[in-house]
Scaffold this motif. Structure first.
Motif, PDB file in Angstrom:
ATOM      1  N   ARG A  13      38.188  30.200  42.669  1.00  0.00           N
ATOM      2  CA  ARG A  13      36.741  30.241  42.474  1.00  0.00           C
ATOM      3  C   ARG A  13      36.320  31.283  41.436  1.00  0.00           C
ATOM      4  NH1 ARG A  13      33.472  30.655  47.890  1.00  0.00           N
ATOM      5  NH2 ARG A  13      35.184  30.294  49.345  1.00  0.00           N
ATOM      6  N   VAL A  14      37.250  32.078  40.974  1.00  0.00           N
ATOM      7  CA  VAL A  14      36.936  33.108  39.980  1.00  0.00           C
ATOM      8  C   VAL A  14      37.065  32.521  38.582  1.00  0.00           C
ATOM      9  CG1 VAL A  14      37.621  35.337  39.022  1.00  0.00           C
ATOM     10  CG2 VAL A  14      37.660  34.971  41.501  1.00  0.00           C
ATOM     11  N   VAL A  15      35.993  32.679  37.783  1.00  0.00           N
ATOM     12  CA  VAL A  15      35.982  32.096  36.432  1.00  0.00           C
ATOM     13  C   VAL A  15      36.064  33.146  35.335  1.00  0.00           C
ATOM     14  CG1 VAL A  15      34.764  30.023  37.141  1.00  0.00           C
ATOM     15  CG2 VAL A  15      33.442  32.041  36.440  1.00  0.00           C
ATOM     16  N   GLY A  16      35.913  34.417  35.691  1.00  0.00           N
ATOM     17  CA  GLY A  16      35.980  35.465  34.684  1.00  0.00           C
ATOM     18  C   GLY A  16      36.235  36.823  35.307  1.00  0.00           C
ATOM     19  N   VAL A  17      37.011  37.666  34.599  1.00  0.00           N
ATOM     20  CA  VAL A  17      37.323  39.010  35.085  1.00  0.00           C
ATOM     21  C   VAL A  17      37.253  39.994  33.924  1.00  0.00           C
ATOM     22  CG1 VAL A  17      38.817  38.171  36.942  1.00  0.00           C
ATOM     23  CG2 VAL A  17      39.809  38.720  34.707  1.00  0.00           C
ATOM     24  N   ASP A  18      37.190  41.277  34.244  1.00  0.00           N
ATOM     25  CA  ASP A  18      37.146  42.300  33.196  1.00  0.00           C
ATOM     26  C   ASP A  18      38.511  42.440  32.524  1.00  0.00           C
ATOM     27  OD1 ASP A  18      38.449  45.224  34.172  1.00  0.00           O
ATOM     28  OD2 ASP A  18      38.097  43.729  35.734  1.00  0.00           O
ATOM     29  N   SER A  73      34.090  38.727  38.204  1.00  0.00           N
ATOM     30  CA  SER A  73      34.360  40.094  38.633  1.00  0.00           C
ATOM     31  C   SER A  73      34.279  41.015  37.431  1.00  0.00           C
ATOM     32  CB  SER A  73      35.751  40.193  39.268  1.00  0.00           C
ATOM     33  OG  SER A  73      36.107  41.550  39.470  1.00  0.00           O
ATOM     34  N   LEU A  74      33.480  42.073  37.546  1.00  0.00           N
ATOM     35  CA  LEU A  74      33.294  42.998  36.435  1.00  0.00           C
ATOM     36  C   LEU A  74      34.231  44.204  36.490  1.00  0.00           C
ATOM     37  CD1 LEU A  74      29.381  43.106  36.134  1.00  0.00           C
ATOM     38  CD2 LEU A  74      31.000  41.556  34.999  1.00  0.00           C
ATOM     39  N   VAL A  75      34.933  44.394  37.596  1.00  0.00           N
ATOM     40  CA  VAL A  75      35.818  45.553  37.735  1.00  0.00           C
ATOM     41  C   VAL A  75      37.098  45.155  38.476  1.00  0.00           C
ATOM     42  CG1 VAL A  75      34.008  47.316  37.667  1.00  0.00           C
ATOM     43  CG2 VAL A  75      34.605  46.245  39.843  1.00  0.00           C
ATOM     44  N   PRO A  76      38.218  45.857  38.208  1.00  0.00           N
ATOM     45  CA  PRO A  76      39.502  45.493  38.815  1.00  0.00           C
ATOM     46  C   PRO A  76      39.519  45.531  40.334  1.00  0.00           C
ATOM     47  CG  PRO A  76      39.858  46.920  36.930  1.00  0.00           C
ATOM     48  CD  PRO A  76      38.377  46.917  37.188  1.00  0.00           C
ATOM     49  N   SER A  77      38.818  46.490  40.948  1.00  0.00           N
ATOM     50  CA  SER A  77      38.857  46.567  42.410  1.00  0.00           C
ATOM     51  C   SER A  77      38.260  45.313  43.043  1.00  0.00           C
ATOM     52  CB  SER A  77      38.118  47.808  42.912  1.00  0.00           C
ATOM     53  OG  SER A  77      36.744  47.766  42.586  1.00  0.00           O
ATOM     54  N   MET A  78      37.176  44.795  42.457  1.00  0.00           N
ATOM     55  CA  MET A  78      36.591  43.557  42.967  1.00  0.00           C
ATOM     56  C   MET A  78      37.539  42.377  42.761  1.00  0.00           C
ATOM     57  SD  MET A  78      33.688  43.786  44.524  1.00  0.00           S
ATOM     58  CE  MET A  78      34.280  45.279  45.287  1.00  0.00           C
ATOM     59  N   SER A  79      38.225  42.372  41.617  1.00  0.00           N
ATOM     60  CA  SER A  79      39.193  41.299  41.354  1.00  0.00           C
ATOM     61  C   SER A  79      40.295  41.311  42.410  1.00  0.00           C
ATOM     62  CB  SER A  79      39.810  41.471  39.962  1.00  0.00           C
ATOM     63  OG  SER A  79      38.827  41.412  38.952  1.00  0.00           O
ATOM     64  N   GLU A  80      40.735  42.512  42.778  1.00  0.00           N
ATOM     65  CA  GLU A  80      41.806  42.615  43.763  1.00  0.00           C
ATOM     66  C   GLU A  80      41.327  42.213  45.157  1.00  0.00           C
ATOM     67  OE1 GLU A  80      44.456  45.876  43.662  1.00  0.00           O
ATOM     68  OE2 GLU A  80      44.480  46.006  41.466  1.00  0.00           O
ATOM     69  N   ILE A  81      40.083  42.531  45.475  1.00  0.00           N
ATOM     70  CA  ILE A  81      39.534  42.096  46.763  1.00  0.00           C
ATOM     71  C   ILE A  81      39.425  40.569  46.792  1.00  0.00           C
ATOM     72  CG2 ILE A  81      37.451  42.070  48.198  1.00  0.00           C
ATOM     73  CD1 ILE A  81      37.042  45.010  47.455  1.00  0.00           C
ATOM     74  N   LEU A  82      38.919  39.993  45.716  1.00  0.00           N
ATOM     75  CA  LEU A  82      38.803  38.533  45.651  1.00  0.00           C
ATOM     76  C   LEU A  82      40.173  37.878  45.748  1.00  0.00           C
ATOM     77  CD1 LEU A  82      36.113  38.341  42.829  1.00  0.00           C
ATOM     78  CD2 LEU A  82      35.778  37.625  45.202  1.00  0.00           C
ATOM     79  N   GLY A  83      41.162  38.490  45.101  1.00  0.00           N
ATOM     80  CA  GLY A  83      42.523  37.966  45.201  1.00  0.00           C
ATOM     81  C   GLY A  83      43.050  38.074  46.617  1.00  0.00           C
ATOM     82  N   GLU A 116      47.667  35.769  39.280  1.00  0.00           N
ATOM     83  CA  GLU A 116      46.782  34.640  38.975  1.00  0.00           C
ATOM     84  C   GLU A 116      45.425  35.120  38.481  1.00  0.00           C
ATOM     85  OE1 GLU A 116      46.453  31.497  41.878  1.00  0.00           O
ATOM     86  OE2 GLU A 116      48.459  31.927  42.637  1.00  0.00           O
ATOM     87  N   MET A 117      44.966  36.234  39.026  1.00  0.00           N
ATOM     88  CA  MET A 117      43.666  36.770  38.615  1.00  0.00           C
ATOM     89  C   MET A 117      43.752  37.343  37.202  1.00  0.00           C
ATOM     90  SD  MET A 117      40.774  36.744  40.259  1.00  0.00           S
ATOM     91  CE  MET A 117      40.990  37.025  42.003  1.00  0.00           C
ATOM     92  N   ALA A 118      44.887  37.914  36.875  1.00  0.00           N
ATOM     93  CA  ALA A 118      45.069  38.515  35.553  1.00  0.00           C
ATOM     94  C   ALA A 118      44.995  37.477  34.439  1.00  0.00           C
ATOM     95  CB  ALA A 118      46.404  39.245  35.494  1.00  0.00           C
ATOM     96  N   LYS A 119      45.235  36.225  34.765  1.00  0.00           N
ATOM     97  CA  LYS A 119      45.219  35.150  33.770  1.00  0.00           C
ATOM     98  C   LYS A 119      43.823  34.583  33.522  1.00  0.00           C
ATOM     99  CE  LYS A 119      49.901  33.697  35.105  1.00  0.00           C
ATOM    100  NZ  LYS A 119      50.705  32.583  35.699  1.00  0.00           N
ATOM    101  N   LYS A 120      42.861  35.021  34.295  1.00  0.00           N
ATOM    102  CA  LYS A 120      41.506  34.493  34.158  1.00  0.00           C
ATOM    103  C   LYS A 120      40.878  34.936  32.837  1.00  0.00           C
ATOM    104  CE  LYS A 120      41.408  32.585  38.265  1.00  0.00           C
ATOM    105  NZ  LYS A 120      41.254  31.124  38.478  1.00  0.00           N
TER     106      LYS A 120
END
Length: 339
Positions: free
Chosen positions: A90-95, A73-83, A103-107
């Motif tokens: 399944r997420v291996v990297g975030v902005d 995920s390249l942007v926070p809004s996408m990270s939040e949708i994925l969460g 959990e997403m913030a720890k990626k």
């Protein structure tokens, strides 16, 4: 002006790119408007996509043939949708600015505080899907695509478009059931708020995005999700007719004073103007009704500036600020309202 996606700290040209992208959710495969197409699902029956789907650049979206297992995920809004779709595993990297859910913030972070992305690092993660939004990562979208990665950069949506966007991410990740459940819940929350404020008077509101340049703030204008949010909360956006900047115009103090809002709601980080106490000190604002009546508020930047699942929380916060008599419960803690 700082981008909503990057926690208000990226360069201004990136934000303008984000804000200029209009909602144009549409259908895969290059079909025309109104054509029904299908996408592969986890089941045996393809799920129909009732509207054409194109990305932020107007290019038809290509759907994967199997469920992506490594997502960036390249942007926070996408990270939040994925969460919201329970795809953390399944997420291996975030902005750098992804901070929710926990959990997403720890990626692994694949960008820095200035909005610079590490292309080599992203490629090394071997993602089979890279998600972005609003065209703010255009430079990197192009590089990653040329390197053979599947990049989907979705348009900047309004509230209704956010629900469609979640459904679209569900299609891309083979989590349609989770997407349907999430958007149904969000729609129920929207309907509940709208029902509470129906029939009330619609006060005039300034919904500010950024005041980094004193005297020339950026605001939510016509066509933005903030404008629609105010409509749902039965409030009148004083800049509803201003659709410049893709719905996020830069206006003048004089225009605000002339419009005389009854409420001023700040959505930016306090470092960029989002300090309610400082608004009372802005030159020549003393004649504004919102200032005279002490109706200046700051609401949690993340839920007000990210077009994701928490946008319904932003709606709840705004509605309770402008129509407090219609809600028996106190303003939720997540609003982080500062008056």
């Amino acid at each position: 002006m700082r981008t909503c996606q990057h926690k208000l700290v990226t360069t201004s040209h990136l934000l303008i790119a984000l804000l200029a992208c209009l909602l144009c959710l549409a259908a895969c495969g290059g079909t025309g408007n109104g054509t029904t197409t299908t996408a592969t699902t986890t089941g045996t029956t393809p799920t129909p996509i009732l509207t054409p789907a194109v990305d932020a650049y107007g290019t038809p979206i290509t759907y994967p043939k199997s469920a992506p297992q490594k997502i960036v995920s390249l942007v926070p809004s996408m990270s939040e949708i994925l969460g919201g779709l329970n795809l953390q595993d399944r997420v291996v990297g975030v902005d750098y600015y992804t901070n929710y859910p926990a959990e997403m913030a720890k990626k692994q972070k694949i960008s820095d505080t200035g909005g610079k992305y590490n292309v080599e690092q992203i490629v090394a993660l071997h993602p089979d899907l890279v998600l972005s939004a609003g065209g703010i990562t255009k430079q990197y979208d192009s590089q990653l695509t040329q390197l053979g990665l599947h990049v989907v950069d979705l348009p900047s949506p309004d509230i209704a478009g956010t629900l469609q966007q979640i459904q679209l991410v569900g299609q891309l990740t083979f989590t349609q059931d989770a997407a349907s459940a999430l958007t149904k819940q969000m729609q129920q929350q929207i309907d509940t708020v709208k029902a509470k404020v129906v029939g009330t008077s619609a006060p005039k509101v300034l919904l500010e995005v950024d005041d980094s340049t004193p005297g020339k703030p950026y605001v939510f204008g016509g066509g933005s999700f903030g404008d629609e949010l105010l409509q749902y909360a039965n409030a009148t956006n004083i800049f509803h007719t201003n659709t410049s900047g893709g719905g996020y115009p830069q206006v003048t103090d004089e225009a605000i004073i002339s419009a005389n809002p009854q409420f001023v709601i700040l959505t930016e980080d306090p470092k960029y103007g989002g300090d309610a106490t400082q608004v009372y000190k802005r030159p020549n604002w003393g004649s504004i009704d919102a200032v005279k009546n002490r109706k200046i508020y700051h609401i949690n930047t993340d839920i007000m500036q990210r077009a994701g699942p928490r946008i319904v929380q932003g709606l709840q916060c705004v509605a309770q600020v402008v129509h407090p008599d219609k809600f028996s419960d106190p303003i939720p803690a997540y609003c982080q309202v500062a008056a």
